[in-house]
Design a protein around this motif. Structure first.
Motif, PDB file in Angstrom:
ATOM      1  N   GLN A   1       0.869  -1.178   0.000  1.00 16.58           N
ATOM      2  CA  GLN A   1       0.000   0.000   0.000  1.00 16.58           C
ATOM      3  C   GLN A   1       0.900   1.220   0.000  1.00 16.58           C
ATOM      4  OE1 GLN A   1      -3.038  -0.307  -0.544  1.00 16.58           O
ATOM      5  NE2 GLN A   1      -4.005   1.652  -0.091  1.00 16.58           N
TER       6      GLN A   1
ATOM      7  N   SER B   1       0.045   4.437  -0.913  1.00 16.97           N
ATOM      8  CA  SER B   1      -0.586   5.721  -0.593  1.00 16.97           C
ATOM      9  C   SER B   1      -1.893   5.453   0.146  1.00 16.97           C
ATOM     10  CB  SER B   1      -0.849   6.520  -1.879  1.00 16.97           C
ATOM     11  OG  SER B   1      -1.584   7.700  -1.599  1.00 16.97           O
TER      12      SER B   1
ATOM     13  N   VAL C   1      -3.801   3.811  -2.843  1.00 17.16           N
ATOM     14  CA  VAL C   1      -3.166   3.220  -4.014  1.00 17.16           C
ATOM     15  C   VAL C   1      -2.448   1.948  -3.588  1.00 17.16           C
ATOM     16  CG1 VAL C   1      -1.553   3.522  -5.933  1.00 17.16           C
ATOM     17  CG2 VAL C   1      -2.818   5.499  -5.049  1.00 17.16           C
TER      18      VAL C   1
ATOM     19  N   SER D   1      -0.651  -0.844 -10.632  1.00 15.76           N
ATOM     20  CA  SER D   1      -1.074  -0.111  -9.438  1.00 15.76           C
ATOM     21  C   SER D   1      -2.554   0.213  -9.598  1.00 15.76           C
ATOM     22  CB  SER D   1      -0.253   1.166  -9.250  1.00 15.76           C
ATOM     23  OG  SER D   1      -0.219   1.950 -10.422  1.00 15.76           O
TER      24      SER D   1
ATOM     25  N   TYR E   1      -6.023   2.124  -7.914  1.00  9.77           N
ATOM     26  CA  TYR E   1      -6.576   3.086  -6.956  1.00  9.77           C
ATOM     27  C   TYR E   1      -8.085   3.164  -7.188  1.00  9.77           C
ATOM     28  CZ  TYR E   1      -4.983   5.830 -11.041  1.00  9.77           C
ATOM     29  OH  TYR E   1      -4.688   6.265 -12.316  1.00  9.77           O
TER      30      TYR E   1
END
Length: 436
Positions: A137, A139, A144, A161, A163
């Protein structure tokens, strides 16, 4: 223990390798949601992004979102098959089947995975399937999650990635899976990229919950210019198109080479465009469209039966079929056989995992065991610890530093992406944050 048959070994380089992952059940049955009012919780959330709203733990399933991401790898055999093919169009159709299979585990999965804590990780090594995976993880605001899977024989790399944006619309929850998947077939020096379709969970307040995937997915081979366009069809008013996926593969000159069709909940086929068009015309002309139950002798994996709900066009090749779920899956959050294994901790495994691995999250482990009170208390404690750490960084004017991924540019798309820095499997975890 009620776990049956999962075993593991520590190999020569100190990695824990899961062997024969045949867990049959979780430690406890799925917790009931009957005593909780969804309406009272969600009525003030219409149009809002759910990642910013604290939801009661009863709506969760005992997996982190990082573990959900690892479920992309359930059908890794498709990547191995693509690596072995010499024709780029044939490789593309198998990659397309892999892209569809990556969302198949979401069928009937109505529980929400735990939001990963900043710095949380998950690793998965499956020696008999020939890969290892690490995710982090990277962010928290916005959330994200980055992952990187690689072949143990340097045949492929699969990374991306994600999000996601979750929005509540009164009767449904819509998930927009923002982010790019990248699959590199190293032997062929090819890179494929795509984004996953939209997902919507219907009847979250009243009625039978059901899930649909919809939208257009474009898979691009950046080496050859070939493209696969897949249309995940919405269910429509009467549900006639529910779960259907149709599309085509085109060469660099935009000429259609193969047609792709099936259901993301069942199986996918490919067929020659002329055969596909002739079949459509015959249906329009009122020809007998009785569901066929025989698979073409050219089926890719030798299966000899098909699901009754997909009409198989004669001459089609079977690309992929969903793996059967455990017979008691409904009592285990509708987990697949693959998902059931993701929290297992074999003796000696803790000392080899990073301290940030979500197998060691106390709230997830408590929920998996059916202890909601402990799970809820631990979830609240971890979230407050995360908030306190963020306040301290702000006071000290320090920025969060990721451990295994760094923000860079995807070399194939030219778009900003989180890229794996390597070194995780050297197992130097001294600098890992204390997040639990």
């Amino acid at each position: 223990s009620i776990f049956t048959g999962a075993c593991g070994i520590v190999n020569a380089v100190g990695n824990f390798v899961e062997k024969h992952y045949v867990l049959e059940t979780l430690p406890a049955k799925m917790v009931t949601r009957g005593n909780f009012s969804v309406t009272s919780i969600l009525r003030k959330c219409i149009g809002m992004e759910l990642s910013k709203i604290a939801m009661p733990i009863v709506f969760n399933e005992p997996l982190s979102f990082l573990q959900r991401l690892s479920e992309y790898m359930e059908h890794t055999h498709l990547i191995h098959r693509a690596c072995a093919l010499s024709d780029s169009i044939e490789r593309m159709q198998v990659v397309a089947a892999f892209a569809v299979s990556a969302v198949a585990s979401q069928w009937e999965r109505t529980g929400k995975p735990f939001n990963p804590l900043l710095g949380e990780t998950f690793e998965l090594t499956r020696e008999e399937d020939g890969y290892r995976l690490i995710s982090e993880q990277v962010s928290h605001h916005p959330p994200v999650s980055a992952f990187h899977a690689e072949s143990l024989k340097q045949e492929f790399a699969f990374h991306g990635s994600v999000y996601p944006k979750l929005t509540f619309w009164g009767k449904s929850v819509e998930a927009q899976p923002r982010g790019t998947m990248t699959l590199e077939l190293l032997k062929h020096k090819e890179a494929y990229t795509w984004s996953n379709p939209m997902c919507c969970v219907h009847n979250v307040i009243i009625g039978k919950i059901w899930i649909e995937q919809y939208g257009t997915v474009e898979i691009v081979n950046h080496s050859t210019g070939e493209k696969c366009v897949l249309n995940f069809k919405p269910g429509g008013m009467f549900g006639k198109e529910l779960h259907k996926v149709e599309g085509h593969i085109q060469d660099s000159g935009k000429k259609k080479c193969r047609m792709i069709y099936g259901k993301w909940t069942e199986c996918m086929y490919s067929v020659e465009p002329k055969v596909y068009e002739a079949h459509k015309k015959s249906k329009k002309a009122g020809a007998d469209s009785k569901k066929l139950k025989e698979v073409s002798e050219h089926s890719c994996d030798g299966e000899n039966t098909v699901q009754d709900t997909v009409t198989v066009i004669p001459g089609s090749a079977l690309l992929w079929r969903i793996s059967p779920r455990p017979h008691h899956s409904a009592q285990m959050y509708n987990f697949t056989s693959f998902a059931v294994t993701l929290n297992e901790l074999e003796p000696g495994m803790e000392r080899l995992l990073a301290p940030t691995d979500c197998r060691q999250r106390p709230d997830i482990r408590a929920m998996e065991s059916g202890d909601l009170d402990t799970a809820s208390a631990e979830k609240e404690r971890l979230e407050e610890k995360q908030r306190a750490a963020r306040r301290k960084r702000s006071k000290d004017e320090k920025k969060w530093s990721t451990r295994w991924f760094q923000l860079g540019v995807n070399p194939h798309t030219g778009v900003e992406d989180w890229l794996y820095m390597g070194e995780y499997f050297d197992r130097n975890f001294a600098d890992c944050p204390n997040i639990y």
